[in-house]
Design a protein around this motif. Structure first.
Motif, mmCIF file in Angstrom:
data_model
loop_
_atom_site.group_PDB
_atom_site.id
_atom_site.type_symbol
_atom_site.label_atom_id
_atom_site.label_comp_id
_atom_site.label_asym_id
_atom_site.label_seq_id
_atom_site.Cartn_x
_atom_site.Cartn_y
_atom_site.Cartn_z
ATOM 1 N N THR A 1 -8.373 -6.211 -37.521
ATOM 2 C CA THR A 1 -8.355 -6.140 -36.066
ATOM 3 C C THR A 1 -9.762 -6.406 -35.552
ATOM 4 O O THR A 1 -10.722 -5.793 -36.020
ATOM 5 N N LEU B 1 -9.858 -15.158 -27.011
ATOM 6 C CA LEU B 1 -9.307 -14.243 -26.017
ATOM 7 C C LEU B 1 -10.460 -13.874 -25.103
ATOM 8 O O LEU B 1 -11.429 -13.249 -25.548
ATOM 9 N N LEU C 1 -5.652 -16.245 -23.303
ATOM 10 C CA LEU C 1 -5.555 -16.500 -24.732
ATOM 11 C C LEU C 1 -5.440 -18.008 -24.912
ATOM 12 O O LEU C 1 -4.589 -18.637 -24.274
ATOM 13 N N LEU D 1 -10.834 -5.888 -25.250
ATOM 14 C CA LEU D 1 -10.017 -6.970 -25.782
ATOM 15 C C LEU D 1 -9.822 -6.762 -27.269
ATOM 16 O O LEU D 1 -10.712 -6.254 -27.954
ATOM 17 N N LYS D 2 -8.666 -7.183 -27.776
ATOM 18 C CA LYS D 2 -8.374 -6.989 -29.183
ATOM 19 C C LYS D 2 -7.486 -8.125 -29.677
ATOM 20 O O LYS D 2 -6.556 -8.549 -29.001
ATOM 21 N N ILE D 3 -7.805 -8.624 -30.873
ATOM 22 C CA ILE D 3 -6.960 -9.590 -31.574
ATOM 23 C C ILE D 3 -6.635 -9.014 -32.947
ATOM 24 O O ILE D 3 -7.534 -8.568 -33.662
ATOM 25 N N CYS E 1 -1.612 -14.153 -35.272
ATOM 26 C CA CYS E 1 -2.447 -13.202 -34.542
ATOM 27 C C CYS E 1 -1.849 -12.923 -33.168
ATOM 28 O O CYS E 1 -1.146 -13.766 -32.586
ATOM 29 N N ARG E 2 -2.110 -11.732 -32.671
ATOM 30 C CA ARG E 2 -1.642 -11.315 -31.356
ATOM 31 C C ARG E 2 -2.814 -10.737 -30.573
ATOM 32 O O ARG E 2 -3.775 -10.232 -31.145
ATOM 33 N N ALA E 3 -2.694 -10.815 -29.261
ATOM 34 C CA ALA E 3 -3.801 -10.445 -28.376
ATOM 35 C C ALA E 3 -3.393 -9.299 -27.453
ATOM 36 O O ALA E 3 -2.230 -9.208 -27.026
#
Length: 511
Positions: free
Chosen positions: A377, A407, A416, A441-443, A451-453
């Protein structure tokens, strides 16, 4: 969207994120993350290792260890590129001689793009290196320096390419006693008559023979087939004969494409070989990582290697930390020096990032770190009031200036996006809540490369939904190095972004 649907989506993404961020693990590396072509030396009661940095600056990361197994980065050989160099900082090699530490290295010459071998010197193995210029310029590519001594004579050896119609060749030449120039004509050590590629040679002397260990095959990328072979001779100048098996080191259940190492003695006079390999979990996305093998001998003086397992290596976890000038944490940032020149400072406010782009870089500035695992992460917190509103700032997964996933926030838009050659694509967009003074913010990157944002504040996360499903990082890895996660900025030279937190977390995490 009603409150029940919103709550359901948040719980759904939490559970999904929890499952796909659980890291897969290979056997732990000796030096985790992208650390190709390692060289190692023992001095002052400990060990020092330097690895290839390719196009990342600063150049040639330096690590130290007291036991050959637990390593910590302490700096870089060069904070800026030597004047004669252009790119491709490969294959460093330590040598100690008459009170001086030499660090030979390969780089492309600025004038003509030819790969040459240069050298830097210092009184210390881990700092204060001063470049002394080019030592070897031969053919269209001279790389992989290694110095060997026979009696009182020093010899430089290297891989040469572009010698008329001859194949790749390992060659040697007498080296001056000050280690700074060749003396006499080069001579052949070994030709690549099979035309499979040979390089990364290193020498040891054993029972009257000079053993030359070298790597054969393709070093890099998903189609690599690198492996270690050996030849021996009574003289450094040859002739050499094959010895040992064709694949002294190549592949096991955890690692593949092993090669390009150098030797070091421990205090008990045992010989160890520090090399690189791709782990079968991370592959090109964690890069060629450092491994350790012990050299053994058969009763016929044929070499063999035993990989050293380090089962007690803890799960590598880079926790969240405040980006303030406490001096307690050294992140050792790196960037693609050919395409961007970041400017960053730390203070009690956080890390302030700006910078300029070079050449045909339409992406922006990426300030990155090496990943040590495939799944992790990546997160940050941005002080919006302390940042330029019209600048773009956020997180990035950076392959190169043409391949990336980002992101970021610009003005009132959280976006994104992906970058492909000549094409930046917006994947999803979300309105920045009006009351946000700071934005997290996080990926999350899954073992499947998806990957998800997310964005939010504190521990409250809102997913940024991609209409076509998760974005994949597949294809963003350059051929010779791993992609890097980090901070991102794109704006005018008068603008900047203020980051207050940054982390790369390899433990299972929630959404």
């Amino acid at each position: 969207m009603n409150i029940y649907k919103t709550t359901f989506l948040i719980i759904f993404y939490y559970l999904l994120n929890l499952s796909f961020t659980t890291p897969l693990r290979a056997q732990p590396a000796t030096i985790a993350g992208d650390f190709p072509d390692p060289t190692v030396i023992r001095a002052n009661g400990q060990y020092y290792a330097v690895g290839t940095s390719s196009e990342w600056a600063p150049h040639f990361p330096i690590y130290t260890s007291k036991n050959l197994l637990d390593w910590q980065q302490v700096g870089f050989v060069f904070s800026s590129a030597p004047e004669w160099t252009a790119s491709s900082f490969w294959a460093p090699e330590y040598f100690y001689h008459k009170g001086t530490y030499y660090l030979y290295y390969s780089a492309k010459r600025k004038d003509d793009g030819v790969s040459c071998i240069g050298v830097a010197t210092s009184r210390y193995p881990d700092r204060d290196f001063v470049d002394q210029g080019i030592v070897v310029a031969y053919g269209t590519e001279s790389i992989d320096a290694f110095v060997v001594r026979e009696d009182n004579q020093l010899y430089m050896t290297w891989k040469a390419y572009g010698l008329d119609t001859r194949p790749i060749e390992l060659v040697g030449a007498k080296l001056s006693d000050d280690g700074l120039k060749l003396e006499g004509e080069p001579f052949s050590l070994l030709q690549d008559t099979a035309r499979v590629g040979i390089e990364g040679q290193s020498f040891i002397k054993h029972n009257g023979y000079y053993y030359m260990f070298y790597s054969a095959g393709a070093c890099c990328g998903v189609s690599c087939d690198y492996h270690v072979q050996a030849v021996r001779s009574k003289s450094v100048m040859g002739p050499y004969e094959r010895v040992g098996t064709d694949f002294l080191l190549s592949e096991n259940e955890n690692w593949k494409c092993m090669g390009h190492g150098t030797f070091v003695h421990n205090p008990e006079k045992e010989l160890y070989y520090l090399l690189h390999a791709y782990n079968k979990v991370g592959g090109v996305y964690t890069g060629r990582e450092g491994l350790l093998a012990k050299l053994q001998w058969t009763n016929k003086d044929e070499p063999r290697f035993d990989l050293v397992e380090h089962k007690d290596v803890p799960q590598r976890h880079d926790p969240s930390f405040d980006l303030i000038a406490t001096g307690q944490y050294k992140p050792f940032w790196q960037w693609d020096f050919q395409y961007a020149a970041p400017s960053f400072t730390t203070s009690d406010e956080g890390l302030r990032l700006s910078g300029t782009t070079k050449r045909n870089n339409k992406l922006g500035v990426a300030l990155t770190k090496r990943p040590t695992q495939l799944a992790y992460t990546l997160g940050t917190e941005i002080d919006l009031l302390g940042s330029s509103n019209t600048a773009t700032k956020g997180l990035i997964l950076y392959g190169d200036h043409e391949r990336a996933i980002g992101l970021s926030v610009t003005g009132k838009k959280i976006q994104l996006w992906t970058m492909a050659p000549n094409n930046r694509t917006m994947i999803a967009e979300q309105e920045l809540p009006a009351d946000y003074k700071k934005l997290a913010l996080k990926i999350t990157i899954a073992p499947s490369l998806e990957c998800r944002a997310f964005f939010g504040q504190s521990d409250y996360w809102i997913p940024i939904e991609s209409p076509n499903g998760p974005v994949s990082i597949e294809g963003i890895a350059p051929w010779d190095r791993s992609p890097r996660p980090g901070l991102f900025f794109n704006g005018e030279t008068t603008e900047s972004a203020l980051f207050t937190r940054f982390y790369i977390d390899t433990k299972p995490a929630g959404g």
